[in-house]
Write a protein that holds these residues in place. Structure first.
Motif, mmCIF file in Angstrom:
data_model
loop_
_atom_site.group_PDB
_atom_site.id
_atom_site.type_symbol
_atom_site.label_atom_id
_atom_site.label_comp_id
_atom_site.label_asym_id
_atom_site.label_seq_id
_atom_site.Cartn_x
_atom_site.Cartn_y
_atom_site.Cartn_z
ATOM 1 N N ASN A 34 -7.933 -15.203 -6.906
ATOM 2 C CA ASN A 34 -8.548 -15.330 -8.233
ATOM 3 C C ASN A 34 -8.090 -16.620 -8.905
ATOM 4 O O ASN A 34 -8.885 -17.358 -9.483
ATOM 5 N N ALA B 80 -2.053 -2.287 0.082
ATOM 6 C CA ALA B 80 -0.851 -2.116 -0.742
ATOM 7 C C ALA B 80 0.412 -1.876 0.080
ATOM 8 O O ALA B 80 1.374 -1.308 -0.418
ATOM 9 N N SER C 34 -3.771 -15.653 -17.861
ATOM 10 C CA SER C 34 -2.569 -15.707 -17.038
ATOM 11 C C SER C 34 -2.719 -16.776 -15.950
ATOM 12 O O SER C 34 -1.822 -17.580 -15.715
ATOM 13 N N ALA D 179 -4.375 -5.510 3.082
ATOM 14 C CA ALA D 179 -3.125 -4.914 3.568
ATOM 15 C C ALA D 179 -2.877 -3.536 2.958
ATOM 16 O O ALA D 179 -1.810 -2.947 3.157
ATOM 17 N N GLY E 103 -0.225 -5.425 -1.115
ATOM 18 C CA GLY E 103 0.293 -5.594 0.242
ATOM 19 C C GLY E 103 0.334 -7.054 0.666
ATOM 20 O O GLY E 103 1.375 -7.556 1.098
ATOM 21 N N THR E 104 -0.787 -7.751 0.507
ATOM 22 C CA THR E 104 -0.882 -9.110 1.046
ATOM 23 C C THR E 104 0.083 -10.068 0.340
ATOM 24 O O THR E 104 0.928 -10.704 0.994
ATOM 25 N N GLY E 105 -0.035 -10.188 -0.984
ATOM 26 C CA GLY E 105 0.819 -11.134 -1.715
ATOM 27 C C GLY E 105 2.291 -10.800 -1.556
ATOM 28 O O GLY E 105 3.108 -11.667 -1.233
ATOM 29 N N GLY F 252 -5.442 -10.972 -3.380
ATOM 30 C CA GLY F 252 -6.514 -10.903 -4.380
ATOM 31 C C GLY F 252 -6.198 -11.722 -5.614
ATOM 32 O O GLY F 252 -7.007 -12.534 -6.071
ATOM 33 N N CYS F 253 -5.007 -11.528 -6.174
ATOM 34 C CA CYS F 253 -4.621 -12.242 -7.395
ATOM 35 C C CYS F 253 -4.556 -13.751 -7.132
ATOM 36 O O CYS F 253 -5.096 -14.551 -7.906
ATOM 37 N N GLU G 149 0.027 0.558 -13.699
ATOM 38 C CA GLU G 149 -0.294 0.579 -12.270
ATOM 39 C C GLU G 149 0.673 1.483 -11.489
ATOM 40 O O GLU G 149 0.465 1.710 -10.299
ATOM 41 N N ARG H 165 4.377 0.752 -7.559
ATOM 42 C CA ARG H 165 3.867 -0.614 -7.447
ATOM 43 C C ARG H 165 4.853 -1.594 -8.114
ATOM 44 O O ARG H 165 5.103 -2.683 -7.616
#
Ligand SMILES: Nc1nc2c(ncn2[C@@H]2O[C@H](COP(=O)(O)OP(=O)(O)OP(=O)(O)O)[C@@H](O)[C@H]2O)c(=O)[nH]1
Ligand SMILES: [Mg+2]
Length: 400
Positions: free
Chosen positions: A25, A74, A187, A72, A109-111, A21-22, A140, A144
């Motif tokens: 983005n 998380a 960022s 994924a 999860g994915t990253g 996701g990040c 968070e 995490r």
């Protein structure tokens, strides 16, 4: 001292992978900027819905079997499995490029799972790689944060140059009233600025070019890295400008005096003096390890509206504490997993333990939070809102 490298004719192909996701983005944001033809952006995700709304023309869904296109959840192991399942496609993109950037958020999860896997493929294929990853906000949750640390450690095993952008720095640095999406925009912009500076000097347009071998020499130093862009306005001194570029408060704090290498892209008007150019190298050299290799490219921009613009990537900042930290962090992760197991065992059959929700790393998944937020805001006037917010947020609105 630093080396001067003259122009060559081949622009290296730069692949920028945004993972999870990040990462997607960031890639969406990058798709909106003007980048050279030799830069290819690739959005990689397990989450089919998020990919579907991506603005990026090259999109790769990984781990269809492992995740069924649903993300994924998380779980870094799922992210890893997804990347392993799609290794052939990932490898193809990596093989085609000369320089690889991989960006994404650690803690999901994915990253967390896929980025170290992709880094290992790039390293195996001998590709110079810079990884730019975020670490989660404190709010968070502990779990995490631990997952993210573990992900960064794993990544450090496979990538030499790793740049960490702790999201908590956004809280400390930006205006308290800044919205979450605009904070993310800031960022993600660090990567955007650096890519723009790098691709200009690394392509044929530079008067003094940085070639691929220069880049390889600098990013092959193992350790933390820092990067940034700064403009020198009339009356400002060089030291200030270099500090602005490399001591960006959104970056993880690094000890520049340990940096083993730096690549600098300078943009200036044709009035730049030899002396000025020389002192960029000398000033930077003074801040880094005395043995550091500093390579400087120069691009003449006739209508530049400031004195100078600098893009710097400093690499090879290895902390003696790093290995000890890795050990302690691993112990913490193990302890946390053990605690979780104990909680699971003590939980009455069929019921949830009292604090289970707050231990779950899935509870504060920001990507989901933003999606939910977009549903709530669906009734807003879309036309006016769209003009004010970053693209990736507009995309998330289109999901529904
Ligand atoms: N700076 C910044 N951080 C982000 C952004 N989006 C998410 N994050 C951070 O990245 C972490 C990982 O979130 P995601 O990238 O959504 O997770 P993912 O890799 O897609 O993992 P799964 O959704 O679990 O498959 C979050 O915990 C946030 O801290 C962004 O656009 N910018
Ligand atoms: Mg996701």
């Amino acid at each position: 001292m630093f080396d001067l490298h003259t122009q060559n004719n081949q622009a290296p192909r730069i692949a920028v992978f945004g993972v999870g996701g990040c990462g997607c983005n960031s890639i969406n944001q990058l798709s909106q900027s003007v980048l050279a033809d030799n830069v290819q952006l690739i959005a990689v995700n397990t989450d089919a819905q998020s990919l579907h709304v991506s603005q990026c023309s090259t999109r790769l869904q990984i781990g269809l079997e492992a995740t069924k296109g649903l993300g994924a959840g998380a779980r870094p192991q799922k992210g890893y499995d997804a990347a392993a399942e799609s290794e052939a496609e990932l490898r193809e993109y990596i093989e085609l490029a000369d320089i690889i950037f991989i960006t994404g958020g650690m803690g999901g999860g994915t990253g967390t799972g896929a980025i170290p896997f992709m880094a290992s493929v790039a390293t195996e294929l001998n590709k110079p790689l810079v990884a730019v990853v975020t670490t989660p906000f404190n709010f968070e949750g502990h779990q995490r944060g631990l997952m993210a640390k573990k992900g960064v450690d794993e990544l450090m095993q496979h990538a030499n140059a790793v740049i960490v952008l702790p999201n908590d720095q956004l809280v400390k640095t930006l205006d308290k009233k800044v919205s979450l999406v605009n904070a993310f925009y800031e960022s993600n912009r660090i990567l955007q600025d650096v890519l723009q500076g790098l691709t200009t000097t690394i392509s044929q347009s530079g008067l003094i070019n940085i070639d691929l071998n220069d880049f390889i020499a600098v990013v092959s130093h193992q350790g933390r890295a820092a990067m940034g862009v700064a403009r020198q306005m009339a009356g400002e001194d060089l030291q200030q400008t270099i500090n602005k570029a490399l001591k960006n408060p959104l970056l993880e704090e690094c000890d520049l005096s340990k940096a083993q290498g730096a690549i600098v892209s300078v943009m200036a008007t044709e009035n730049i003096e030899l002396n000025q150019y020389n002192s960029i190298g000398e000033t930077l050299q003074e801040q880094l390890d005395p043995a550091a290799l500093v390579i400087i490219g120069l691009t003449i921009v006739p209508d530049l509206d400031c004195e100078l613009e600098l893009m710097v990537i400093a690499t090879g900042m290895q902390d003696e504490a790093d290995s000890l930290n890795a050990y302690v962090e691993q112990a913490l992760v193990d302890q946390s997993l053990l605690n979780q197991l104990l909680v699971e065992q003590q939980r009455p059959a069929g019921g949830k333990s009292h604090n289970h929700r707050f231990e779950s790393s899935e509870l504060l998944n920001l990507h989901d939070f933003l999606k939910e937020k977009s549903v709530r805001e669906k009734s807003c006037d879309q036309f006016t809102t769209e003009l004010e917010i970053p693209t990736y947020t507009r995309n998330q609105k289109r999901v529904y």
